[in-house]
Write a protein that holds these residues in place. Structure first.
Motif, PDB file in Angstrom:
ATOM      1  N   VAL A 549       0.857  -1.187   0.000  1.00  0.00           N
ATOM      2  CA  VAL A 549       0.000   0.000   0.000  1.00  0.00           C
ATOM      3  C   VAL A 549       0.887   1.229   0.000  1.00  0.00           C
ATOM      4  CG1 VAL A 549      -1.843   1.271   1.163  1.00  0.00           C
ATOM      5  CG2 VAL A 549      -1.789  -1.243   1.266  1.00  0.00           C
ATOM      6  N   VAL A 550       0.726   2.074  -1.018  1.00  0.00           N
ATOM      7  CA  VAL A 550       1.423   3.359  -1.095  1.00  0.00           C
ATOM      8  C   VAL A 550       0.355   4.451  -1.069  1.00  0.00           C
ATOM      9  CG1 VAL A 550       3.017   4.793  -2.400  1.00  0.00           C
ATOM     10  CG2 VAL A 550       3.243   2.298  -2.479  1.00  0.00           C
ATOM     11  N   GLU A 551       0.329   5.267   0.016  1.00  0.00           N
ATOM     12  CA  GLU A 551      -0.716   6.277   0.160  1.00  0.00           C
ATOM     13  C   GLU A 551      -0.096   7.632   0.478  1.00  0.00           C
ATOM     14  OE1 GLU A 551      -3.312   5.417   3.423  1.00  0.00           O
ATOM     15  OE2 GLU A 551      -1.779   4.238   4.441  1.00  0.00           O
ATOM     16  N   ASP A 552      -0.777   8.667   0.025  1.00  0.00           N
ATOM     17  CA  ASP A 552      -0.310  10.041   0.266  1.00  0.00           C
ATOM     18  C   ASP A 552      -1.509  10.917   0.597  1.00  0.00           C
ATOM     19  OD1 ASP A 552      -1.305  11.591  -2.206  1.00  0.00           O
ATOM     20  OD2 ASP A 552      -0.260   9.877  -3.125  1.00  0.00           O
ATOM     21  N   ASN A 553      -1.236  12.093   1.113  1.00  0.00           N
ATOM     22  CA  ASN A 553      -2.295  13.044   1.475  1.00  0.00           C
ATOM     23  C   ASN A 553      -2.321  14.212   0.497  1.00  0.00           C
ATOM     24  OD1 ASN A 553       0.055  14.306   2.161  1.00  0.00           O
ATOM     25  ND2 ASN A 553      -0.579  14.902   4.234  1.00  0.00           N
ATOM     26  N   GLY A 554      -2.022  13.900  -0.756  1.00  0.00           N
ATOM     27  CA  GLY A 554      -1.942  14.970  -1.743  1.00  0.00           C
ATOM     28  C   GLY A 554      -3.259  15.328  -2.374  1.00  0.00           C
ATOM     29  N   VAL A 555      -3.177  15.879  -3.592  1.00  0.00           N
ATOM     30  CA  VAL A 555      -4.353  16.434  -4.265  1.00  0.00           C
ATOM     31  C   VAL A 555      -5.244  15.360  -4.857  1.00  0.00           C
ATOM     32  CG1 VAL A 555      -3.164  18.588  -4.778  1.00  0.00           C
ATOM     33  CG2 VAL A 555      -3.061  16.696  -6.422  1.00  0.00           C
ATOM     34  N   GLY A 556      -4.729  14.120  -4.964  1.00  0.00           N
ATOM     35  CA  GLY A 556      -5.526  13.044  -5.539  1.00  0.00           C
ATOM     36  C   GLY A 556      -5.633  13.166  -7.050  1.00  0.00           C
ATOM     37  N   PHE A 557      -6.336  12.202  -7.655  1.00  0.00           N
ATOM     38  CA  PHE A 557      -6.500  12.238  -9.109  1.00  0.00           C
ATOM     39  C   PHE A 557      -7.668  11.354  -9.519  1.00  0.00           C
ATOM     40  CE2 PHE A 557      -3.811   8.661  -8.173  1.00  0.00           C
ATOM     41  CZ  PHE A 557      -4.257   7.656  -9.017  1.00  0.00           C
ATOM     42  N   SER A 558      -8.119  11.585 -10.724  1.00  0.00           N
ATOM     43  CA  SER A 558      -9.140  10.737 -11.328  1.00  0.00           C
ATOM     44  C   SER A 558      -8.424   9.685 -12.174  1.00  0.00           C
ATOM     45  CB  SER A 558     -10.086  11.571 -12.202  1.00  0.00           C
ATOM     46  OG  SER A 558     -10.917  10.725 -12.979  1.00  0.00           O
ATOM     47  N   LEU A 559      -8.703   8.425 -11.904  1.00  0.00           N
ATOM     48  CA  LEU A 559      -7.988   7.354 -12.604  1.00  0.00           C
ATOM     49  C   LEU A 559      -8.249   7.403 -14.102  1.00  0.00           C
ATOM     50  CD1 LEU A 559      -6.230   4.832 -12.524  1.00  0.00           C
ATOM     51  CD2 LEU A 559      -8.291   3.490 -12.093  1.00  0.00           C
ATOM     52  N   ALA A 560      -9.503   7.633 -14.478  1.00  0.00           N
ATOM     53  CA  ALA A 560      -9.843   7.669 -15.903  1.00  0.00           C
ATOM     54  C   ALA A 560      -9.096   8.799 -16.600  1.00  0.00           C
ATOM     55  CB  ALA A 560     -11.345   7.831 -16.078  1.00  0.00           C
ATOM     56  N   GLN A 561      -9.068   9.986 -15.958  1.00  0.00           N
ATOM     57  CA  GLN A 561      -8.362  11.104 -16.565  1.00  0.00           C
ATOM     58  C   GLN A 561      -6.858  10.847 -16.603  1.00  0.00           C
ATOM     59  OE1 GLN A 561      -9.441  14.684 -14.490  1.00  0.00           O
ATOM     60  NE2 GLN A 561     -11.600  14.602 -15.124  1.00  0.00           N
ATOM     61  N   ALA A 562      -6.340  10.195 -15.559  1.00  0.00           N
ATOM     62  CA  ALA A 562      -4.911   9.925 -15.513  1.00  0.00           C
ATOM     63  C   ALA A 562      -4.493   8.959 -16.620  1.00  0.00           C
ATOM     64  CB  ALA A 562      -4.534   9.360 -14.148  1.00  0.00           C
ATOM     65  N   VAL A 563      -5.320   7.929 -16.836  1.00  0.00           N
ATOM     66  CA  VAL A 563      -5.014   6.971 -17.897  1.00  0.00           C
ATOM     67  C   VAL A 563      -5.117   7.634 -19.255  1.00  0.00           C
ATOM     68  CG1 VAL A 563      -5.758   4.841 -19.000  1.00  0.00           C
ATOM     69  CG2 VAL A 563      -5.673   4.985 -16.510  1.00  0.00           C
ATOM     70  N   TYR A 564      -6.171   8.449 -19.434  1.00  0.00           N
ATOM     71  CA  TYR A 564      -6.343   9.133 -20.721  1.00  0.00           C
ATOM     72  C   TYR A 564      -5.185  10.088 -20.985  1.00  0.00           C
ATOM     73  CZ  TYR A 564      -8.269  12.257 -24.228  1.00  0.00           C
ATOM     74  OH  TYR A 564      -8.454  13.024 -25.369  1.00  0.00           O
ATOM     75  N   LYS A 565      -4.783  10.808 -19.965  1.00  0.00           N
ATOM     76  CA  LYS A 565      -3.693  11.760 -20.128  1.00  0.00           C
ATOM     77  C   LYS A 565      -2.378  11.039 -20.403  1.00  0.00           C
ATOM     78  CE  LYS A 565      -1.479  15.665 -17.778  1.00  0.00           C
ATOM     79  NZ  LYS A 565      -1.450  16.479 -16.539  1.00  0.00           N
ATOM     80  N   ALA A 566      -2.157   9.891 -19.719  1.00  0.00           N
ATOM     81  CA  ALA A 566      -0.922   9.130 -19.926  1.00  0.00           C
ATOM     82  C   ALA A 566      -0.848   8.585 -21.349  1.00  0.00           C
ATOM     83  CB  ALA A 566      -0.833   7.996 -18.916  1.00  0.00           C
ATOM     84  N   GLU A 567      -1.975   8.070 -21.853  1.00  0.00           N
ATOM     85  CA  GLU A 567      -1.979   7.558 -23.224  1.00  0.00           C
ATOM     86  C   GLU A 567      -1.799   8.686 -24.230  1.00  0.00           C
ATOM     87  OE1 GLU A 567      -5.590   5.420 -23.656  1.00  0.00           O
ATOM     88  OE2 GLU A 567      -4.853   3.633 -22.573  1.00  0.00           O
ATOM     89  N   ALA A 568      -2.405   9.835 -23.956  1.00  0.00           N
ATOM     90  CA  ALA A 568      -2.266  10.960 -24.879  1.00  0.00           C
ATOM     91  C   ALA A 568      -0.824  11.459 -24.923  1.00  0.00           C
ATOM     92  CB  ALA A 568      -3.211  12.096 -24.456  1.00  0.00           C
ATOM     93  N   GLN A 569      -0.163  11.463 -23.766  1.00  0.00           N
ATOM     94  CA  GLN A 569       1.229  11.907 -23.708  1.00  0.00           C
ATOM     95  C   GLN A 569       2.210  10.756 -23.905  1.00  0.00           C
ATOM     96  OE1 GLN A 569       1.669  13.926 -19.957  1.00  0.00           O
ATOM     97  NE2 GLN A 569       0.313  15.633 -20.557  1.00  0.00           N
ATOM     98  N   LYS A 570       1.653   9.581 -24.187  1.00  0.00           N
ATOM     99  CA  LYS A 570       2.463   8.378 -24.427  1.00  0.00           C
ATOM    100  C   LYS A 570       3.373   8.077 -23.223  1.00  0.00           C
ATOM    101  CE  LYS A 570       2.442   8.818 -29.437  1.00  0.00           C
ATOM    102  NZ  LYS A 570       1.468   7.742 -29.610  1.00  0.00           N
ATOM    103  N   ARG A 571       2.792   8.133 -22.034  1.00  0.00           N
ATOM    104  CA  ARG A 571       3.488   7.740 -20.809  1.00  0.00           C
ATOM    105  C   ARG A 571       2.815   6.469 -20.283  1.00  0.00           C
ATOM    106  NH1 ARG A 571       6.734  11.865 -18.834  1.00  0.00           N
ATOM    107  NH2 ARG A 571       6.428  13.879 -19.885  1.00  0.00           N
ATOM    108  N   TYR A 572       3.645   5.506 -19.893  1.00  0.00           N
ATOM    109  CA  TYR A 572       3.110   4.167 -19.626  1.00  0.00           C
ATOM    110  C   TYR A 572       3.394   3.694 -18.194  1.00  0.00           C
ATOM    111  CZ  TYR A 572       2.829   4.217 -24.693  1.00  0.00           C
ATOM    112  OH  TYR A 572       2.547   4.557 -25.982  1.00  0.00           O
ATOM    113  N   GLU A 594     -10.109  13.438  -6.349  1.00  0.00           N
ATOM    114  CA  GLU A 594      -9.441  14.735  -6.389  1.00  0.00           C
ATOM    115  C   GLU A 594      -9.613  15.465  -5.070  1.00  0.00           C
ATOM    116  OE1 GLU A 594     -10.507  17.023  -9.744  1.00  0.00           O
ATOM    117  OE2 GLU A 594     -10.010  15.456 -11.192  1.00  0.00           O
ATOM    118  N   GLY A 595      -8.488  15.909  -4.497  1.00  0.00           N
ATOM    119  CA  GLY A 595      -8.477  16.632  -3.238  1.00  0.00           C
ATOM    120  C   GLY A 595      -8.438  15.754  -2.012  1.00  0.00           C
ATOM    121  N   GLN A 596      -8.446  14.431  -2.140  1.00  0.00           N
ATOM    122  CA  GLN A 596      -8.504  13.545  -0.979  1.00  0.00           C
ATOM    123  C   GLN A 596      -7.346  12.544  -0.941  1.00  0.00           C
ATOM    124  OE1 GLN A 596     -12.327  11.724  -0.556  1.00  0.00           O
ATOM    125  NE2 GLN A 596     -13.460  13.660  -0.777  1.00  0.00           N
TER     126      GLN A 596
END
Length: 624
Positions: A549-572, A594-596
């Motif tokens: 388990v790797v957890e942080d108290n940062g800004v969080g993210f949306s998994l769908a947006q993260a995957v879409y952004k990674a594929e668009a920027q060709k990051r794997y 996001e935010g949690q």
């Protein structure tokens, strides 16, 4: 060089046949010189028959040609004459050689040096005959008899080994110095039997034909029993060797080790002069591993499919056993390559109709191999083919993995580092053009370029880390995770913690690699995007599963947006984490809004195949 080889072969052959002719001349001369014997022809026939049986069942040394013939020669020489003993022995050896289809020249030479040794011993005993008659002391007689046997052994072995050393490639394993224990034992056995026979004649006991037969029967029975036992032990060694080879071969995926483990131990069960393991590449046979007395030029010489017995076997996919290469048209090229070869054994390595290679054994003797040798080599070849196929598949898989890794790195460099550097280069070029007129704009561009260069430097370090062997494989999983967390804290100034829960147990190398790389990628993503003030890594050992388990108290993210952004920027990064988890039938979960903050959870089921029962690994992990 070729002329020197021809001269050496001619000298060796001349010496061999000179020994044969000299032996027969001395035998006939001795036969003429001696008067008619007092012993009957039945004694002669009985001794000849016993000698024939002994020669038919040799001891398993020197290619199976060592026999206890000396007591019979001593008896024939004492009762009749050395000439009779020499002629009877020579004819017996030639007849046995013809029956077993051995080489005529080898059989004649063997009888020749044996007869010369007998003649030398008889010359000694003739010189000592008068002192013997005058002495009448049994111990002195036994001493003279021991010297008699010693003279026979020395003369015959010196002629045999001296002629062997004249060969182009002497078979040193057949010399007396390498078999002194075995041959000394046979000499002592001969001495004891000769002394017993001499004592029987000295005491004038019953010496009719049946008495001779009963006297020598134990010696003949010993020879026959030794031969049978040797054959049974040889079959047992074949089965043991086949089991060990099939077990060890299938344990290794190294192509050369497979070939070495196939051909090198064969000499323990099959008597051969040389062995070559050929691999078929681009319609040619290339020698990969050799064993025994292989001519130097054959170690590097490749063959086409239509040349020699090897080419015939490879092109037809059929085994071949040749008793005499001079009589087989398929072997004419083999005679040019190895002048001394007389018999060959060759089997293909075939799988699903495809010939992968050929195993070839050669021998200097005519009819050097048996059907049992061919069957054994075929069975061994079938095991080797499977191991070769597995090794080739593994090599192909490794090449494919390397190619895929190169392509991945190329994509990362092109889509990541190269794009960043291209953007920096454009800003630097623009800065140079407006350096004097727009200093504030230049400053802004340089600051942006600095940020891009730092990000590119992180990408380079990340790629280098991915290329290096995993720290988990070097120092263990838990120490590697602790170091990675500490390095993350030093690089980002973010509070980072590592915690282990439960008692650790050994994991497979692939499982440790996956846990470490998922943790590494999760921390890298947290450093780039999370903007967290605290990160915690937990490795939880449970009876049925392992959790990271790797957890942080940062800004969080949306998994769908993260995957879409990674594929668009060709990051794997995320895709690579998921692929690693799928290879272990593990589950990879991303829990974030996001935010949690965010949580990355890797769950590996602890099946038997995923655990290595290695106390060494347990000890290594428990010392952390």
């Amino acid at each position: 060089m070729a002329g020197c080889r021809v001269w050496k072969m001619w000298i060796e052959r001349m010496v061999r046949w000179s020994v044969v002719f000299l032996a027969w001349i001395l035998s006939f001369y001795s036969l003429i010189q001696h008067t008619a014997p007092e012993w009957s022809v039945f004694h002669l026939l009985a001794l000849t028959a016993l000698l024939w049986v002994t020669e038919l069942f040799p001891f398993p040394e020197h290619g199976g040609r060592v026999t206890v013939h000396f007591p019979f020669l001593f008896a024939l020489g004492s009762l009749y004459s050395p000439g009779v003993a020499g002629i009877v022995y020579g004819l017996t050896v030639l007849f046995v050689g013809w029956m077993t289809k051995k080489s005529l020249s080898n059989s004649a030479f063997r009888s020749g040096y044996t007869i010369l040794g007998l003649m030398a011993a008889e010359a000694y005993i003739s010189f000592m005959r008068q002192p013997l008659l005058e002495a009448g002391d049994i111990w002195k007689l036994l001493l003279v008899l021991a010297v008699y046997v010693l003279v026979f052994e020395l003369v015959s072995k010196i002629i045999r080994d001296g002629t062997e050393c004249l060969r182009l490639r002497p078979r040193y394993s057949r010399l007396w110095v390498n078999n002194w224990l075995w041959e000394t034992g046979i000499a002592l056995l001969s001495l004891l039997y000769c002394a017993a026979f001499f004592g029987m004649l000295w005491q004038e006991r019953d010496t009719d034909t049946l008495a001779f037969i009963f006297f020598f029967t134990p010696l003949v029975a010993f020879a026959v029993l030794s031969n049978v036992i040797a054959r049974l032990m040889r079959k047992r060694r074949k089965l043991e060797l086949l089991f060990l080879l099939s077990t060890n071969i299938n344990k290794t995926l190294n192509l050369r080790e497979v070939m070495e483990q196939t051909i090198l131990p064969l000499s323990k069960v099959i008597d051969y002069s040389y062995g070559i393991f050929y691999l078929l590449k681009n319609e040619r046979l290339y020698p990969s591993v050799t064993s025994g007395d292989v001519p130097h030029h054959l170690k590097k010489q490749s063959h086409t499919l239509n040349r020699g017995l090897n080419g015939w076997v490879a092109s037809h996919g059929q085994p071949a056993m040749v008793d005499d290469v001079k009589l087989d048209p398929r072997c004419h090229e083999d005679l040019e390559d190895a002048e001394e070869v007389r018999s060959m054994l060759c089997v293909p390595l075939e799988m699903d109709g495809e010939v992968l290679g050929v195993i070839t054994l050669g021998k200097a003797d005519r009819r050097g191999f048996e059907e049992a040798d061919l069957t054994f080599l075929q069975v061994l070849a079938s095991q080797t083919v499977i191991a070769l196929h597995n090794a080739r598949l593994m090599n192909e898989r490794e090449r494919r993995v390397v190619a895929e890794e190169r392509n991945r790195l190329a994509r990362e460099i092109h889509d990541g580092i190269a794009q960043s550097f291209a953007g920096v280069l454009m800003k630097v070029e623009s800065s140079l053009k407006v350096f004097d007129s727009q200093p504030e704009q230049v400053r802004s561009w340089l600051e942006q370029s600095e940020k891009k260069l730092r990000e590119g430097l992180k990408e380079v370090r990340h790629s280098i880390t991915a290329l290096r062997p995993s720290p988990a494989a070097k120092i263990g999983l838990i120490p590697a995770l602790r170091r990675r967390v500490e390095a993350f804290q030093n690089e980002t100034d973010v509070d980072a913690f590592f915690e282990q829960e439960g008692e650790n147990y050994p994991l497979s190398t692939e499982a440790e690699e996956t846990v470490y790389m998922v943790c590494h990628e999760a921390l890298s993503n947290a450093a780039k995007h999370a903007k967290a003030s605290e990160v915690k890594v937990t490795l939880r050992y449970e009876p049925e599963e392992l959790k990271l388990v790797v957890e942080d108290n940062g800004v969080g993210f949306s998994l769908a947006q993260a995957v879409y952004k990674a594929e668009a920027q060709k990051r794997y990064g995320i895709v690579g984490m998921n692929e690693r988890a799928q290879n272990l039938n593990a589950a990879l979960q991303f829990d974030s809004e996001e935010g949690q903050g965010a949580r990355v959870i890797l769950t590996i089921p602890m099946k038997e195949e995923a655990i290595q029962a290695s106390s060494g690994q347990r000890g290594k992990n428990s010392t952390v």
